[in-house]
Write a protein that holds these residues in place. Sequence first.
Motif, mmCIF file in Angstrom:
data_model
loop_
_atom_site.group_PDB
_atom_site.id
_atom_site.type_symbol
_atom_site.label_atom_id
_atom_site.label_comp_id
_atom_site.label_asym_id
_atom_site.label_seq_id
_atom_site.Cartn_x
_atom_site.Cartn_y
_atom_site.Cartn_z
ATOM 1 N N SER A 92 -0.259 10.017 -3.978
ATOM 2 C CA SER A 92 -0.440 11.099 -3.004
ATOM 3 C C SER A 92 -0.879 12.401 -3.675
ATOM 4 O O SER A 92 -1.679 13.156 -3.116
ATOM 5 C CB SER A 92 0.845 11.318 -2.199
ATOM 6 O OG SER A 92 1.898 11.724 -3.048
ATOM 7 N N ALA A 106 -6.913 4.723 2.896
ATOM 8 C CA ALA A 106 -6.326 6.062 2.934
ATOM 9 C C ALA A 106 -7.415 7.126 2.880
ATOM 10 O O ALA A 106 -7.349 8.135 3.602
ATOM 11 C CB ALA A 106 -5.351 6.227 1.773
ATOM 12 N N ALA A 107 -8.428 6.905 2.043
ATOM 13 C CA ALA A 107 -9.501 7.889 1.904
ATOM 14 C C ALA A 107 -10.241 8.083 3.224
ATOM 15 O O ALA A 107 -10.720 9.181 3.533
ATOM 16 C CB ALA A 107 -10.482 7.446 0.814
ATOM 17 N N ARG A 128 -8.257 17.196 -2.568
ATOM 18 C CA ARG A 128 -8.448 18.125 -1.446
ATOM 19 C C ARG A 128 -8.355 19.574 -1.910
ATOM 20 O O ARG A 128 -8.464 20.500 -1.098
ATOM 21 C CB ARG A 128 -7.390 17.890 -0.368
ATOM 22 C CG ARG A 128 -7.463 16.517 0.270
ATOM 23 C CD ARG A 128 -6.280 16.304 1.201
ATOM 24 N NE ARG A 128 -6.426 17.089 2.418
ATOM 25 C CZ ARG A 128 -5.410 17.513 3.154
ATOM 26 N NH1 ARG A 128 -4.172 17.256 2.789
ATOM 27 N NH2 ARG A 128 -5.619 18.217 4.241
ATOM 28 N N VAL A 169 1.003 19.025 -0.216
ATOM 29 C CA VAL A 169 1.202 17.717 -0.843
ATOM 30 C C VAL A 169 2.103 16.850 0.034
ATOM 31 O O VAL A 169 1.835 15.656 0.247
ATOM 32 C CB VAL A 169 1.817 17.882 -2.246
ATOM 33 C CG1 VAL A 169 2.274 16.536 -2.796
ATOM 34 C CG2 VAL A 169 0.800 18.514 -3.189
ATOM 35 N N LEU A 228 -0.736 9.920 4.250
ATOM 36 C CA LEU A 228 -1.116 8.721 3.501
ATOM 37 C C LEU A 228 -0.204 7.552 3.831
ATOM 38 O O LEU A 228 -0.649 6.418 3.988
ATOM 39 C CB LEU A 228 -1.052 9.009 2.003
ATOM 40 C CG LEU A 228 -2.156 9.912 1.482
ATOM 41 C CD1 LEU A 228 -1.863 10.325 0.057
ATOM 42 C CD2 LEU A 228 -3.484 9.181 1.557
ATOM 43 N N LEU A 229 1.087 7.831 3.922
ATOM 44 C CA LEU A 229 2.023 6.750 4.223
ATOM 45 C C LEU A 229 1.782 6.209 5.628
ATOM 46 O O LEU A 229 1.852 5.007 5.860
ATOM 47 C CB LEU A 229 3.463 7.237 4.052
ATOM 48 C CG LEU A 229 3.835 7.553 2.601
ATOM 49 C CD1 LEU A 229 5.236 8.140 2.525
ATOM 50 C CD2 LEU A 229 3.753 6.297 1.738
ATOM 51 N N LEU A 259 0.232 4.358 -2.387
ATOM 52 C CA LEU A 259 -0.164 5.662 -1.865
ATOM 53 C C LEU A 259 0.920 6.715 -2.088
ATOM 54 O O LEU A 259 0.609 7.906 -2.214
ATOM 55 C CB LEU A 259 -0.535 5.537 -0.391
ATOM 56 C CG LEU A 259 -1.730 4.605 -0.141
ATOM 57 C CD1 LEU A 259 -2.025 4.514 1.340
ATOM 58 C CD2 LEU A 259 -2.958 5.066 -0.911
ATOM 59 N N ALA A 295 -1.265 4.176 5.421
ATOM 60 C CA ALA A 295 -0.971 2.909 4.748
ATOM 61 C C ALA A 295 -0.362 1.920 5.725
ATOM 62 O O ALA A 295 -0.732 0.750 5.761
ATOM 63 C CB ALA A 295 -0.013 3.153 3.584
ATOM 64 N N ALA A 355 0.123 15.696 2.984
ATOM 65 C CA ALA A 355 -0.835 14.668 2.566
ATOM 66 C C ALA A 355 -0.115 13.347 2.329
ATOM 67 O O ALA A 355 -0.605 12.280 2.723
ATOM 68 C CB ALA A 355 -1.557 15.113 1.297
ATOM 69 N N ALA A 356 1.057 13.415 1.707
ATOM 70 C CA ALA A 356 1.823 12.194 1.443
ATOM 71 C C ALA A 356 2.221 11.522 2.747
ATOM 72 O O ALA A 356 2.114 10.301 2.894
ATOM 73 C CB ALA A 356 3.058 12.520 0.617
ATOM 74 N N SER A 415 -3.148 0.698 7.908
ATOM 75 C CA SER A 415 -4.251 0.015 7.224
ATOM 76 C C SER A 415 -3.833 -1.337 6.664
ATOM 77 O O SER A 415 -4.670 -2.189 6.418
ATOM 78 C CB SER A 415 -4.783 0.883 6.085
ATOM 79 O OG SER A 415 -3.828 1.007 5.058
ATOM 80 N N GLU A 416 -2.534 -1.518 6.465
ATOM 81 C CA GLU A 416 -2.094 -2.766 5.855
ATOM 82 C C GLU A 416 -2.383 -3.972 6.727
ATOM 83 O O GLU A 416 -2.484 -5.085 6.233
ATOM 84 C CB GLU A 416 -0.599 -2.711 5.535
ATOM 85 C CG GLU A 416 -0.313 -1.855 4.323
ATOM 86 C CD GLU A 416 1.157 -1.814 4.002
ATOM 87 O OE1 GLU A 416 1.642 -2.743 3.353
ATOM 88 O OE2 GLU A 416 1.817 -0.869 4.402
ATOM 89 N N CYS A 427 0.835 -1.204 0.000
ATOM 90 C CA CYS A 427 0.000 0.000 0.000
ATOM 91 C C CYS A 427 0.869 1.253 0.000
ATOM 92 O O CYS A 427 0.496 2.260 -0.600
ATOM 93 C CB CYS A 427 -0.920 0.013 1.224
ATOM 94 S SG CYS A 427 -2.414 -0.990 1.070
ATOM 95 N N CYS A 436 -6.223 -0.302 -0.546
ATOM 96 C CA CYS A 436 -5.251 0.705 -0.080
ATOM 97 C C CYS A 436 -5.860 2.099 -0.167
ATOM 98 O O CYS A 436 -5.753 2.901 0.778
ATOM 99 C CB CYS A 436 -3.988 0.661 -0.941
ATOM 100 S SG CYS A 436 -3.101 -0.899 -0.881
ATOM 101 N N LEU A 437 -6.472 2.405 -1.300
ATOM 102 C CA LEU A 437 -7.040 3.743 -1.507
ATOM 103 C C LEU A 437 -8.224 3.981 -0.574
ATOM 104 O O LEU A 437 -8.408 5.084 -0.056
ATOM 105 C CB LEU A 437 -7.472 3.907 -2.971
ATOM 106 C CG LEU A 437 -6.339 3.861 -3.998
ATOM 107 C CD1 LEU A 437 -6.895 3.863 -5.416
ATOM 108 C CD2 LEU A 437 -5.381 5.040 -3.800
ATOM 109 N N PHE A 483 -4.610 12.543 -4.015
ATOM 110 C CA PHE A 483 -5.311 12.937 -2.795
ATOM 111 C C PHE A 483 -5.198 14.449 -2.611
ATOM 112 O O PHE A 483 -6.171 15.108 -2.226
ATOM 113 C CB PHE A 483 -4.751 12.188 -1.584
ATOM 114 C CG PHE A 483 -5.257 10.777 -1.463
ATOM 115 C CD1 PHE A 483 -6.332 10.478 -0.637
ATOM 116 C CD2 PHE A 483 -4.681 9.754 -2.195
ATOM 117 C CE1 PHE A 483 -6.815 9.184 -0.530
ATOM 118 C CE2 PHE A 483 -5.160 8.450 -2.098
ATOM 119 C CZ PHE A 483 -6.228 8.167 -1.267
#
Lengths: 114, 114
Positions: free
Chosen positions: A41, B78-79, A48, B9, B16-17, A37, B20, B12-13, B23-24, A33, B74-75, A44
Amino acid sequence: MARAQLVAVALAAAALLAAAASSEAAAAASFTCAHILSDMSACFAYARGDGPIGQCCYGVRSLDAAARRFACGCLKSAAASVTGLNLATAAKIPARCAVNIPPISASVDCSRVS
Amino acid sequence: MARAQLVAVALAAAALLAAAASSEAAAAASFTCAHILSDMSACFAYARGDGPIGQCCYGVRSLDAAARRFACGCLKSAAASVTGLNLATAAKIPARCAVNIPPISASVDCSRVS
């Protein structure tokens, strides 16, 4: 499918899974993932309102290429471990299945797969 | 891209990481060579003259669907973790980038992605 074919397929599958287990140490072990991601990124950020669509699209295409290179590496390692492959037959698989998959070949340069 | 956008950005990255990583554990942790070679085993059998092309094509399509369901999971995770997503904007990304990617949505049923 004849019984002999089923046995052959089962044996080939077992050989491939064994090859995969050993080949994963050499190549990237898995596609996670975090890979997805990281490339997504910018999408996303775009969703936003914080980034341009261009960076998002670039990330999506980078992700697609990275996933194909990963699959290529898996298939390459397996192709090097399985005997009796007819490379000409293997090369026709994408056309016969009407799919865009990386080549099944022990000599392909996966870094050039996009 | 403006500096504020770059910072957004990057944040957000990072989010997200982090999402991730957590969530994995809930979804499949990764997509491995073993996944790929399991679905592609019939193609190796075909390229050895030991199996029909139909099983190979079925395996390739199964692999494609499995990879898309993995990316969807994965998405989706993250969402659910990222605030401020405009879902209408996110829904237009595939069309705007002219790509066929799973939806960026916290409510999508990934088991129905094919």
